[in-house]
Structure formats: structure tokens, C-alpha cells
Design a protein around this motif. Sequence first.
Motif, short mmCIF file in Angstrom:
data_model
loop_
_atom_site.label_atom_id
_atom_site.label_comp_id
_atom_site.label_asym_id
_atom_site.label_seq_id
_atom_site.Cartn_x
_atom_site.Cartn_y
_atom_site.Cartn_z
N ALA A 428 0.83 -1.21 0.00
CA ALA A 428 0.00 0.00 0.00
C ALA A 428 0.86 1.26 0.00
O ALA A 428 0.56 2.23 -0.71
CB ALA A 428 -0.93 -0.01 1.21
N VAL A 429 1.93 1.28 0.79
CA VAL A 429 2.80 2.46 0.84
C VAL A 429 3.50 2.66 -0.50
O VAL A 429 3.66 3.80 -0.97
CB VAL A 429 3.83 2.32 1.98
N THR A 430 3.91 1.56 -1.14
CA THR A 430 4.59 1.65 -2.43
C THR A 430 3.72 2.35 -3.47
O THR A 430 4.22 3.13 -4.29
CB THR A 430 4.97 0.24 -2.94
N GLN A 431 2.41 2.11 -3.42
CA GLN A 431 1.50 2.75 -4.36
C GLN A 431 1.34 4.25 -4.09
O GLN A 431 1.03 5.02 -5.00
CB GLN A 431 0.13 2.08 -4.30
N VAL A 440 6.58 8.16 7.98
CA VAL A 440 6.72 7.99 9.42
C VAL A 440 6.10 6.67 9.84
O VAL A 440 4.91 6.43 9.58
CB VAL A 440 6.07 9.16 10.20
N ASP A 441 6.91 5.83 10.48
CA ASP A 441 6.44 4.56 11.03
C ASP A 441 6.11 4.79 12.51
O ASP A 441 6.99 4.79 13.36
CB ASP A 441 7.52 3.49 10.87
N PHE A 442 4.83 5.04 12.80
CA PHE A 442 4.39 5.29 14.17
C PHE A 442 4.29 3.97 14.95
O PHE A 442 3.98 2.93 14.38
CB PHE A 442 3.03 5.99 14.17
N ILE A 503 3.46 10.41 4.44
CA ILE A 503 2.74 9.16 4.66
C ILE A 503 2.99 8.69 6.08
O ILE A 503 4.14 8.65 6.54
CB ILE A 503 3.19 8.06 3.67
N GLY A 504 1.92 8.33 6.78
CA GLY A 504 2.04 7.72 8.10
C GLY A 504 1.65 6.26 8.03
O GLY A 504 0.66 5.90 7.37
N ALA A 527 -1.14 11.00 3.85
CA ALA A 527 -1.83 9.74 3.64
C ALA A 527 -1.48 8.80 4.80
O ALA A 527 -0.49 9.00 5.51
CB ALA A 527 -1.41 9.12 2.31
N PHE A 528 -2.32 7.77 5.01
CA PHE A 528 -1.99 6.82 6.08
C PHE A 528 -2.35 5.39 5.68
O PHE A 528 -3.31 5.15 4.94
CB PHE A 528 -2.66 7.20 7.41
#
Length: 627
Positions: A428-431, A440-442, A503-504, A527-528
Motif C-alpha cells: 500500500a505504501v509503495t502505491q 513515518v512509522d508510528f 505518509i504515516g 496519507a496513512f
Amino acid sequence: MKESVAEEHLYLAFCHQYRDSILPLHTSISLFLLSYCDCKLFKVFLVPTDENADDHFVTNNFLGDLEVCLISRCQLPVIVQSCCLPAVVVKDGKFCRAGLSVVLRHIIQKTYEADPSRNDVLELLGFKKTCLKACAEVSQWTRLCEISIPLAVEGFLTASPEHCQTIPPDILQLERKLGEPVRVHNDDKIRRQKLQQQKSDAKAAVPVLGKEATEEGKAVEIGEHPLPSLELSIAFSKLLVQELPDAVNREAPHIRRTKTSDLPLLDHVFAEGLYFTLADIVLLPCIHQFLVSSKEQAKNLVNLPLISSWYQRVQEVPGVKKAAGKCNMELLHLPELMPSPEEELQDFSSVPEELEEENVDSNFIGGPRPTMTKLMENGIEAKFSPHPCPSWTLDWTNLPSAVSPGEGKMSRDRALRKQQQLNNLVAAVTQLAKPGDVIVDFCSGGGHVGIVLAHMMPSCQVVLIENKELSLIRAKDRSDELGLNNIWFIQANLDYFKGNFNIGVALHACGVATDMVIEHCIKARAAFVISPCCYGFIQNTVKFKYPRSQRFKEILSYKEHMILCRFADQTAVQLPPERRLIGKQCMGLVDLDRAWAAEERNYSVQVTSMEPESCSPKNNMFVGIPA
């Protein structure tokens, strides 16, 4: 004393001086702890919020023997510019600790590592070393000490004279906390000792009550200097490394037979109970300034007898007066105060509702079906969007071993499931991601998501944010092994990260943490991609109320929403299939409420199931994009 391995820089905010303190009070608190620990391990920088601050004025008025430099905010390391102060950063600039509690706990740990004989410093972390470890969003005590009290006192100090007549509600909250019974490890034993002491004192008092006194009904004092309470004896014997007398340690048979419910409760000696901890260090500079400002207002002090007694008692702790002297804190000597019941009742009634403990019945009667039926009657059912890329997978066999979650010392089966979970989030993040984005990796834990993203997307900057120090250190070790240069590590609660990002992402953010991450992303218009977890831990907090969306609020009460949350945790593989299905539906409804709340703020949100669903009992995933 051991030498420090790497130089660390401590950055403290500086607004202005008020009497013998630096505002914000977080800075005064940090400097007081450094003085108490006699810690010279950090290079300290003050960061003025006003660029016209006078370097000579600052360094010569209230920093004692501490060497401090002034630095403008634009000169801060980039990673620190993304955080609220105070903050500590290692010289390489990749690992930052931010927020008062995290920074103070780190100062204590570094002091002890440098000099293992300083057990007095290590004891500040309390039982199991957990003092102020829980984040302020889930711990009312941490919030009171770390945020509410400092802000309340700062507001009191800077308010107009007419507004200083009222005691801040958060100060009243602390007074009430100090009056609550103490719960400590092994308190059953201590309470039996207290019962024995009370009975011994009662026997000793009998000969004093003479015939004349009893006939005339006069009160007779047992002595000019009554024996200190058991709580005081225990607290100060620990501080002074002394053994308690055998008479205190030995229990009589009838004391051992007494029911626990009949034992006397323990009184506060210090802020968290019987022992002097970091909480006392945090509160002392705040309460000191409040009392200094209030000393001419007798009403304030009369209505705060417990705080006044605590303030006097803390001064007797070895090292406190010396540390206060270094910080130019002229501690007050207060008279013995007795509460005025009528005025006290009036003042405590002014504590606002948001400071009161949540009073929610957690023993729900019945299952979730009535609530689910109520939603269905209003046209609401759990909805899951198709997975955007169900067959996408990383080529794990050709990735460096340090990228694999198996490096985190988990079993082979669990590592496989973790890889499957990562496939979903990374896909999903790659898209969504483009070169130059900040991701950010919370709630990053050991960095399973962030390290994969940093390795797969070298043109993006990845930031890992986690409150648990050991998890983040493990993540950095893996990153160093891979030689990653596009990754930062921030040990902090979410609220202390203020940087911009695109992106989170969060894998299994626990309970309210999912909503905290969503809120952070919405504020940044980022985006998250989030997989929630621990629905049963969801509850109303100071910042978050449930249900989240307007449509759910119109249909469900808070208690009905909590029923959904509790049953959303019923998805474990060992449960019967029908029960797991209901759990999955409850998960879908709770997350639908979250998705609709984000859509009310101009986001497009899809709730999907991770593939394969067997990768986790908590297999829901949000993908949110700002409209």
C-alpha cells in the motif's frame, strides 16, 4: 566511573525567566534533575523562543555550575527540529529522544551507567523502573505530572492578579491524589506492620490518660514529639539505606491473622506513594513556583495541606536542597497546615469533569448483537473494500537477513506471519510514495515496517517513532547492519513529534494509538496506512471521545460503542468460528466509524482485510488519502 561512549546533546527550550525558574517549566525541571544527579554527561543547549534573548543574562543568572550554550532553532539538528523540546540527540544525529518524561528517564539511566554506585538515582525510576514510563494519553498520572501541572503553574504565574485568586484545577487534582490511599508492591506486609504500630501506640497512650483528664474530658497529648508514621520510617530508611528496627519488621500472631480488608490503608509520603521518585523531581520546581507566587494568599495554602506537607517533606530528601541551591531555587519553609473542610469541599468541587476518572461500567451484560442490530436497522454494516494488490509480495529470500522480521528473535511461524503483514502495508505504501517523501512509522516497535521501507525506498526519508527504548535500539542496530542512511529513530510519545511528513504507517497500533496516528496524519494532511490492534483497550481519553464519526454518535452511546470494541478483540484462532466471525464484524464496525470520522475531514478511506487473513487475528487495514 565509566566514560561516556558517545557525546549526547540536550536541547532545552527557553522562553523567559520568572523569579528563580526558567520557563517553560520543562526546562527548569530538566536542569533540576541534572543538578540532583550531579550529571555532566550532556552538552546542554538552550533554544530561545525569542531570538533576542541575552546569552550573558541567561548563563549568569540561573544555571549554576552547568555549562550551557545558546543556539537558535534554525541551528538545531534536523531531527530535533521535528520534535518538541526537551530533546536529546546522539552526535550522529540519527537517534533522538524527545518529551519530558523520556528525556528525564534517559538522564537517570545515563547517570547510573556512568556511575553504578548511584543507586539513589536509579531508584528514581520506581518499582520495576516504570515511573512516568506510560505515555500521557493513556496514563492520567503521567499526564498530570508531565503536562497538566507544568502548564497550570505557567498559566498561574503569567495570569493577571485577579485570575491568581483561584487555585488551578490541576493543582487541586494533585491535592486530591495525595489524599488517596497508597497502593504499592507488597503493601499487605506494610499494612500489617502499620496495624501493629497503631496497636503499640494505643497501648503506650493508656498510662498518659490520667483520671483528671478523663473526668474533665480534656484532650491529652501523647508527647511533644510523637513517633513518625510507619510510612515515613519506611520511606526515609530506604533513602538513607538503613534497616528498619526489628520491632517494625516482626509481626505478632494476631496481626498475621487479620483479614486484608481490615488492615489500615497507607498514606502518601511522596507523590507516588511511599518512595521518592522521578514524579517528585518533576513536581517540585512546579509546586515551588506556585507556592512562591501564592505565599501571600493564605487561602491557597490553607486549602492545600497535603501539597504543603509534601513540599516540606521533599526538602528533607538527601540532595534536594543542594540541587535546589545550584538552580537558585530558594525553597520555602511552610507552617503546619490543617484543612478547612468547608473551603476544601468548595475548591475540590471546581475540578472539571475532564480531570475526573472515567466512571464506566466495564462489566457489560449480554453480547454485541443488540448493538449490531441497532446499527443494521439504521443501514450500517461492516464494509470491506477489495484489497488493492492481494498477491503482491516482497522477495524475502533475496533480501538481506537484517531486513527480515525473523532477525527480531521470533519463531519461524510468527516471522512468516509478520512477513505477510508487511507485504500488505509495504504494498500500500509503495502505491502512495514518491521520491523525496517522508514516511513515518508510528508505534514502530522493533522497526519491522520502517526498516523494510527504508531499504526498499532509498529515495524516501523514513522516521521511526516508538516510546519503548529497547525496541528502538534493536531497530537501530538492524539499520546500522544494513548501512541505511535514510532513516531516523525518535523515542517519544506521538504528541512530541511535530515534523512534516507525507505518509504515516502503523502496524498494530494498540487501542487509542490508532486514533492518535490517524489524527497526526490528518493534521499533517498526510496519507496513512494503518493496521489497528487491541480494540478492547479503546476508551475515552482527554483528546479522543467515542464513537468517532457523527453518524455513529447519532445512533450509539459510548457504552454501546465500547461493547463493539470489547467483542472486536474476540478473533483469536482458538475461539469457535461463529464467535470469530462476530469479532471480525465488530472490528469492521469500529473501523468503519474511524473511517467515516476521517472522511468528515476530507479524506478518502478504504478498510480492507490483509491477505491472507490468517496472517493475524487483527487483519484490518486502513488506507486513507487526503481529498
